[in-house]
Design a protein around this motif. Structure first.
Motif, PDB file in Angstrom:
ATOM      1  N   THR A 121       0.836  -1.206   0.000  1.00  0.00           N
ATOM      2  CA  THR A 121       0.000   0.000   0.000  1.00  0.00           C
ATOM      3  C   THR A 121       0.864   1.248   0.000  1.00  0.00           C
ATOM      4  O   THR A 121       0.623   2.200  -0.759  1.00  0.00           O
ATOM      5  CB  THR A 121      -0.932   0.010   1.220  1.00  0.00           C
ATOM      6  N   LEU A 122       1.891   1.245   0.834  1.00  0.00           N
ATOM      7  CA  LEU A 122       2.827   2.377   0.878  1.00  0.00           C
ATOM      8  C   LEU A 122       3.533   2.537  -0.458  1.00  0.00           C
ATOM      9  O   LEU A 122       3.721   3.660  -0.945  1.00  0.00           O
ATOM     10  CB  LEU A 122       3.854   2.163   1.993  1.00  0.00           C
ATOM     11  N   MET A 123       3.913   1.431  -1.052  1.00  0.00           N
ATOM     12  CA  MET A 123       4.599   1.489  -2.338  1.00  0.00           C
ATOM     13  C   MET A 123       3.724   2.137  -3.402  1.00  0.00           C
ATOM     14  O   MET A 123       4.175   3.032  -4.135  1.00  0.00           O
ATOM     15  CB  MET A 123       5.006   0.077  -2.783  1.00  0.00           C
ATOM     16  N   ILE A 124       2.485   1.705  -3.499  1.00  0.00           N
ATOM     17  CA  ILE A 124       1.564   2.235  -4.515  1.00  0.00           C
ATOM     18  C   ILE A 124       1.300   3.718  -4.277  1.00  0.00           C
ATOM     19  O   ILE A 124       1.316   4.531  -5.215  1.00  0.00           O
ATOM     20  CB  ILE A 124       0.245   1.436  -4.515  1.00  0.00           C
ATOM     21  N   GLU A 125       1.085   4.088  -3.025  1.00  0.00           N
ATOM     22  CA  GLU A 125       0.804   5.491  -2.700  1.00  0.00           C
ATOM     23  C   GLU A 125       2.021   6.381  -2.939  1.00  0.00           C
ATOM     24  O   GLU A 125       1.873   7.586  -3.178  1.00  0.00           O
ATOM     25  CB  GLU A 125       0.363   5.605  -1.233  1.00  0.00           C
ATOM     26  N   SER A 126       3.217   5.797  -2.881  1.00  0.00           N
ATOM     27  CA  SER A 126       4.442   6.586  -3.011  1.00  0.00           C
ATOM     28  C   SER A 126       4.909   6.758  -4.453  1.00  0.00           C
ATOM     29  O   SER A 126       5.821   7.545  -4.716  1.00  0.00           O
ATOM     30  CB  SER A 126       5.567   5.922  -2.199  1.00  0.00           C
ATOM     31  N   ILE A 127       4.307   6.023  -5.386  1.00  0.00           N
ATOM     32  CA  ILE A 127       4.765   6.066  -6.776  1.00  0.00           C
ATOM     33  C   ILE A 127       4.796   7.484  -7.345  1.00  0.00           C
ATOM     34  O   ILE A 127       5.800   7.891  -7.942  1.00  0.00           O
ATOM     35  CB  ILE A 127       3.905   5.132  -7.651  1.00  0.00           C
ATOM     36  N   PRO A 128       3.718   8.296  -7.187  1.00  0.00           N
ATOM     37  CA  PRO A 128       3.771   9.653  -7.753  1.00  0.00           C
ATOM     38  C   PRO A 128       4.922  10.491  -7.201  1.00  0.00           C
ATOM     39  O   PRO A 128       5.575  11.229  -7.956  1.00  0.00           O
ATOM     40  CB  PRO A 128       2.412  10.253  -7.364  1.00  0.00           C
ATOM     41  N   PHE A 129       5.179  10.391  -5.901  1.00  0.00           N
ATOM     42  CA  PHE A 129       6.255  11.174  -5.300  1.00  0.00           C
ATOM     43  C   PHE A 129       7.620  10.700  -5.796  1.00  0.00           C
ATOM     44  O   PHE A 129       8.488  11.511  -6.129  1.00  0.00           O
ATOM     45  CB  PHE A 129       6.192  11.079  -3.774  1.00  0.00           C
ATOM     46  N   VAL A 130       7.795   9.388  -5.846  1.00  0.00           N
ATOM     47  CA  VAL A 130       9.080   8.842  -6.304  1.00  0.00           C
ATOM     48  C   VAL A 130       9.338   9.224  -7.763  1.00  0.00           C
ATOM     49  O   VAL A 130      10.461   9.583  -8.136  1.00  0.00           O
ATOM     50  CB  VAL A 130       9.116   7.311  -6.131  1.00  0.00           C
ATOM     51  N   LEU A 131       8.304   9.175  -8.588  1.00  0.00           N
ATOM     52  CA  LEU A 131       8.463   9.474 -10.014  1.00  0.00           C
ATOM     53  C   LEU A 131       8.768  10.951 -10.282  1.00  0.00           C
ATOM     54  O   LEU A 131       9.137  11.310 -11.408  1.00  0.00           O
ATOM     55  CB  LEU A 131       7.220   9.043 -10.789  1.00  0.00           C
ATOM     56  N   LYS A 132       8.600  11.795  -9.278  1.00  0.00           N
ATOM     57  CA  LYS A 132       9.007  13.191  -9.442  1.00  0.00           C
ATOM     58  C   LYS A 132      10.513  13.296  -9.696  1.00  0.00           C
ATOM     59  O   LYS A 132      10.991  14.282 -10.255  1.00  0.00           O
ATOM     60  CB  LYS A 132       8.630  14.010  -8.206  1.00  0.00           C
ATOM     61  N   GLY A 133      11.233  12.281  -9.260  1.00  0.00           N
ATOM     62  CA  GLY A 133      12.681  12.270  -9.481  1.00  0.00           C
ATOM     63  C   GLY A 133      13.082  11.675 -10.810  1.00  0.00           C
ATOM     64  O   GLY A 133      14.269  11.698 -11.174  1.00  0.00           O
ATOM     65  N   LEU A 134      12.113  11.145 -11.567  1.00  0.00           N
ATOM     66  CA  LEU A 134      12.428  10.495 -12.845  1.00  0.00           C
ATOM     67  C   LEU A 134      13.098  11.439 -13.853  1.00  0.00           C
ATOM     68  O   LEU A 134      14.030  11.012 -14.548  1.00  0.00           O
ATOM     69  CB  LEU A 134      11.157   9.883 -13.431  1.00  0.00           C
TER      70      LEU A 134
END
Length: 215
Positions: A6-19
């Protein structure tokens, strides 16, 4: 500690900001490395003893040192601190140029030498032989090893987080520290890097299919 999906899925948008930073560093480093590698190969064609010796040392040095050592030297060791993204691009561009120069050399030498002789027999100049006969075939041969370098650059770009670049790895670390669950975030970012590498492999296969090696 278990992996929190659940944490992983919710964190995807924030993590992808670094893409964008991950892609910028990877692509810019590959382009810089390719330009430097091409220059190295052209200088080798001069057959100058001193120049060749310098290039051999250059290639050996940048293939032999850990990327993180060079990264820290560029960011922390210079008299004036440079932008961390620029330091990352310079670091990975220099290291990749050493590997790419060897790929270019071996690919050019892999083309049947008889084609040189046949082209010269037809009265073609060396520049035209390289441009129209040898290089198109060498590029086909170099596709796979160059793709490996590109994959290494994508994975290696994660080191940029060590000098404060907010790439996908740094973004994942931020959430991991906030939620006290680094394992889940490291697994998430590992999957993202894996997907990026799969995309590069797809591009490689597409190029190899479009430009097959001539027998």
């Amino acid at each position: 500690m278990i992996i929190d999906t659940t944490l992983m899925i919710e964190s995807i948008p924030f993590v992808l900001k670094g893409l964008p930073y991950t892609l910028l560093i990877s692509v810019a480093s590959f382009l810089l490395g390719s330009v430097l590698a091409s220059l190295i190969y052209l200088l080798r064609l001069l057959n100058n003893g001193l120049i060749n010796a310098i290039l051999i040392v250059y290639s050996s040095f940048f293939r032999g040192i850990p990327a993180i050592v060079l990264l820290f030297a560029l960011y922390f060791g210079l008299p004036m601190q440079i932008n961390p993204v620029l330091a990352s691009i310079l670091c990975f561009g220099l290291t990749s140029s050493a590997f790419l120069s060897e790929i270019f050399k071996s690919s050019m030498h892999s083309v049947n030498h008889g084609q040189w002789e046949a082209s010269r027999a037809l009265g073609m100049k060396n520049t035209l032989i390289v441009k129209d006969i040898i290089m198109p075939q060498a590029i086909r041969i170099a596709i796979a090893p160059m793709s490996n370098v590109a994959i290494d650059l994508v994975k290696g770009s994660s080191l940029a987080a060590m000098i404060t670049v907010t790439d996908i790895f740094q973004q994942a670390k931020i959430i991991g520290g906030r939620e006290f669950n680094f394992l889940s975030m490291y697994f998430l970012v590992a999957c993202i890097y894996w997907i990026l590498c799969i995309l590069i492999e797809k591009i490689q296969y597409s190029l190899e299919k479009r430009f097959p090696i001539l027998s």
